[in-house]
Design a protein around this motif. Structure first.
Motif, PDB file in Angstrom:
ATOM      1  N   ARG A   1       0.819  -1.198   0.000  1.00 35.15           N
ATOM      2  CA  ARG A   1       0.000   0.000   0.000  1.00 35.15           C
ATOM      3  C   ARG A   1       0.855   1.251   0.000  1.00 35.15           C
ATOM      4  O   ARG A   1       1.982   1.244   0.479  1.00 35.15           O
ATOM      5  CB  ARG A   1      -0.902  -0.012   1.227  1.00 35.15           C
ATOM      6  N   GLY A   2       0.294   2.308  -0.504  1.00 27.98           N
ATOM      7  CA  GLY A   2       0.974   3.591  -0.494  1.00 27.98           C
ATOM      8  C   GLY A   2       0.902   4.224   0.881  1.00 27.98           C
ATOM      9  O   GLY A   2       0.472   3.603   1.842  1.00 27.98           O
ATOM     10  N   GLY A   3       1.317   5.457   0.986  1.00 21.14           N
ATOM     11  CA  GLY A   3       1.366   6.102   2.286  1.00 21.14           C
ATOM     12  C   GLY A   3       0.020   6.602   2.752  1.00 21.14           C
ATOM     13  O   GLY A   3      -0.849   6.890   1.948  1.00 21.14           O
ATOM     14  N   GLY A   4      -0.101   6.717   4.076  1.00 21.65           N
ATOM     15  CA  GLY A   4      -1.235   7.363   4.700  1.00 21.65           C
ATOM     16  C   GLY A   4      -2.562   6.914   4.167  1.00 21.65           C
ATOM     17  O   GLY A   4      -2.803   5.734   4.000  1.00 21.65           O
ATOM     18  N   GLY A   5      -3.406   7.857   3.896  1.00 20.89           N
ATOM     19  CA  GLY A   5      -4.724   7.514   3.404  1.00 20.89           C
ATOM     20  C   GLY A   5      -5.773   8.187   4.244  1.00 20.89           C
ATOM     21  O   GLY A   5      -5.463   8.827   5.249  1.00 20.89           O
TER      22      GLY A   5
ATOM     23  N   ASN B   1      -4.164   4.340   7.805  1.00 21.57           N
ATOM     24  CA  ASN B   1      -3.252   5.283   8.441  1.00 21.57           C
ATOM     25  C   ASN B   1      -2.428   4.647   9.554  1.00 21.57           C
ATOM     26  O   ASN B   1      -1.384   5.160   9.924  1.00 21.57           O
ATOM     27  CB  ASN B   1      -4.050   6.474   8.990  1.00 21.57           C
TER      28      ASN B   1
ATOM     29  N   SER C   1      -0.205   1.299   6.868  1.00 16.17           N
ATOM     30  CA  SER C   1       0.504   1.350   5.582  1.00 16.17           C
ATOM     31  C   SER C   1       2.003   1.562   5.736  1.00 16.17           C
ATOM     32  O   SER C   1       2.766   1.267   4.824  1.00 16.17           O
ATOM     33  CB  SER C   1      -0.101   2.416   4.670  1.00 16.17           C
ATOM     34  N   PHE C   2       2.451   2.035   6.902  1.00 21.07           N
ATOM     35  CA  PHE C   2       3.897   2.241   7.077  1.00 21.07           C
ATOM     36  C   PHE C   2       4.670   0.929   7.095  1.00 21.07           C
ATOM     37  O   PHE C   2       5.881   0.911   6.926  1.00 21.07           O
ATOM     38  CB  PHE C   2       4.180   3.044   8.357  1.00 21.07           C
TER      39      PHE C   2
END
Ligand SMILES: [Zn+2]
Lengths: 395, 137
Positions: free
Chosen positions: A124-128, A134, A137-138
């Motif tokens: 997954r990409g960052g944040g959201g 949130n 995803s890190f």
């Protein structure tokens, strides 16, 4: 036994798994719908209920009605991932029982392969905007490692081995090699060494996310399908023998503090479906279980009661899941998501192959098959998912 | 020229349910919620109690110790940052106070990993936020 008030009367599975940008998902849905209606001896004008997983957009109940050129009076866009079609079958039967409709149409189309979605290992990409994203995803969790975490815990608690999990892959490939469509799918998706596999093949294939190996992971194909479900009155006049929906169950599961990753939402949905059908797991001839990964099937076999919790590993040893072996249901006789068809949401194919078996049309046909379960798992086994169980019976 | 090498995806600090948690990380605090009315530990953070309808959530701070519930070793990722990190360990950690959170295990190798291993939170510092990783005790 349960009332016979709604049946699958038409089925079609899109044969191409690599469409190479020549068709889009909506076209696949329409092509499959037309073929499934023809299979039933029905036409567009007979359809009065439309079911769609809304993966194409929030207004898809409208979009798809307009595109097909139909005017349904029941519109259901339940979207719960790969199990959506089991939910749709459950809802269609309920709507038919209520007298709200007579002919329900379920369709699916995807070009996941052509779009080169890295579904399994994209991460997954960052944040959201969602609190869950949130918080998670890190960590770089991939879809494969999500399922792998469930497999690791199963191994820890019950001593399950990679060799036992590999039984799921080898049984499924055994069936795939008997299906010309599945073999062509593996060719089109450039599988190396297309043949029956051994336990050793599976456990010596490349590790994608420990402890899951490449040959324990489903393919990413293009594809689609359609299912027509009709009332008993309509079903009696259809071209093919009806495949009755005898029971259904729906459930969700999500992470909780101290919760278990070794069982799935099938623990809830399975008994409800079996109970409504008046059928026990030992009576089931065909088990169509969402095989995103080997561990998905092993967990769900236990959860549905084919064997006890934690006993799945030893229970699957020795090949009892093959269509020509006794001692258990035949598993994913179409070749499954592992070796035939997985465009992202496989649930509709579970219904389609179960119906083929109960009609006597499978390429790995179980003699005298009378009862099947189609169990969809949507979302991710190792975190949050939905479960839809449908018990089906031949005429 | 700014450094364009891909970085770990970082949280959105304005997300309403989780903003307080991420503010706490700047002081290396792992904050979680407990209901003063029914004692339910709520994780992930959110605005309501999942245990009762008269919820009165209060923030607590974890001592940062826990055990590995399960883990995987990611060998393949197409994510611009994580592909440069393989193989790396993802794990669910059960903190002693209750919350189960997803993280990476650092300071060890895949071969050394075990379910049930005791771990301690360690903080990876970024400009506006610190990321809670865990390392074996
Ligand atoms: Zn409360």
């Amino acid at each position: 036994m349960s009332d016979r008030d709604a049946a699958i009367v038409g089925i079609y599975e899109y044969p191409d798994r690599d469409v190479d940008g020549e068709v889009n998902p909506l076209q696949i849905k329409a092509a499959c719908a037309a073929k499934a209606l023809a299979d039933a001896g029905l036409s567009w004008s007979d359809v009065d209920a439309i079911y769609d997983a809304s993966e194409g957009g929030p207004m898809n109940g409208l979009t798809i009605s307009e595109y097909f050129g139909i005017s349904p009076t029941v519109i259901d866009t339940t979207g719960v991932g790969g199990s959506s079609y089991e939910f749709h079958a459950a809802h269609a039967r309920r709507a038919i029982r209520e007298g709200k409709c007579k002919v329900a149409l379920l369709t699916y189309g995807s070009t996941a392969h052509s779009n080169a979605f890295a579904i399994g290992v994209g991460g997954r990409g960052g944040g959201g905007t969602s609190p869950v994203d949130n918080m998670e995803s890190f960590a770089g969790q991939t879809l494969v490692s999500n399922y792998a975490m469930a497999a690791r815990r199963h191994m820890f608690e019950f001593g399950t081995t990679s060799e036992q999990l590999a039984e799921i892959s080898t049984a499924t490939r055994y069936h795939a090699m008997r299906s010309p469509d599945a073999v062509r799918a593996m060719e089109d998706l450039e599988f190396i060494d297309i043949r029956e596999t051994t336990i050793e093949d599976v456990v010596s294939s490349r590790m994608i996310a420990d402890p899951l190996h490449l040959l324990e992971c489903c393919m990413i194909s293009d594809g689609g399908g359609a299912v027509v479900i009709a009332s008993s009155e309509v079903a009696r006049d259809c071209a093919k023998p009806p495949v009755w929906i005898l029971g259904s169950g729906e459930a969700t599961q999500y992470p909780t503090n101290g919760g278990s990753l070794t069982s799935s939402a099938a623990v809830q949905s399975g008994p409800i479906a079996f109970g409504e059908a008046g059928v026990s797991p030992s009576e089931i001839d065909i088990a169509m279980i969402y095989d995103s990964f080997s561990i998905t099937v092993l967990t769900i076999l236990e959860d549905l009661g084919f064997c006890g919790k934690g006993e799945g590993g030893s229970w699957v040893e020795g090949g009892r899941l093959r269509y020509d072996e006794s001692g258990g249901p035949a598993l994913n006789t179409d070749g499954g998501g592992l070796s035939s068809n997985h465009p992202g949401m496989r649930g509709i194919f579970l219904l389609i192959e179960a119906a083929r078996q109960l009609r006597g049309e499978s390429t790995s046909q179980v003699d005298g098959a009378k009862l099947a379960i189609a169990h969809g798992n949507g979302g991710m086994l190792g975190s949050r998912h939905t479960a839809g169980s449908i018990v089906l019976g031949g005429d | 020229m700014a450094d364009r090498s891909p970085t770990r995806p970082l949280p959105n600090l304005s997300e309403l349910d989780t903003a307080e948690f991420w503010r706490g990380t700047q002081a290396n605090e792992f904050r979680y919620q407990q209901c003063a009315n029914c004692d339910t530990i709520v994780w992930h953070p959110r605005a309501h109690c999942t245990g009762c309808v008269n919820g009165d959530l209060e923030w607590r701070v974890s001592a940062g110790a826990g055990v590995v519930y399960t883990f995987s070793v990611v060998r393949q990722s197409y994510h611009p940052f994580f592909r440069s990190q393989v193989p790396y360990i993802v794990a669910l950690v059960d903190l002693d106070e209750g919350p189960r959170f997803l993280t990476n295990i650092t300071g060890t190798t895949p071969e050394e990993m075990d379910v049930g291993m005791r771990v301690q939170i360690v903080w990876e510092e970024h400009e506006e936020v610190h990321i809670p990783l865990a390392k074996p005790m």
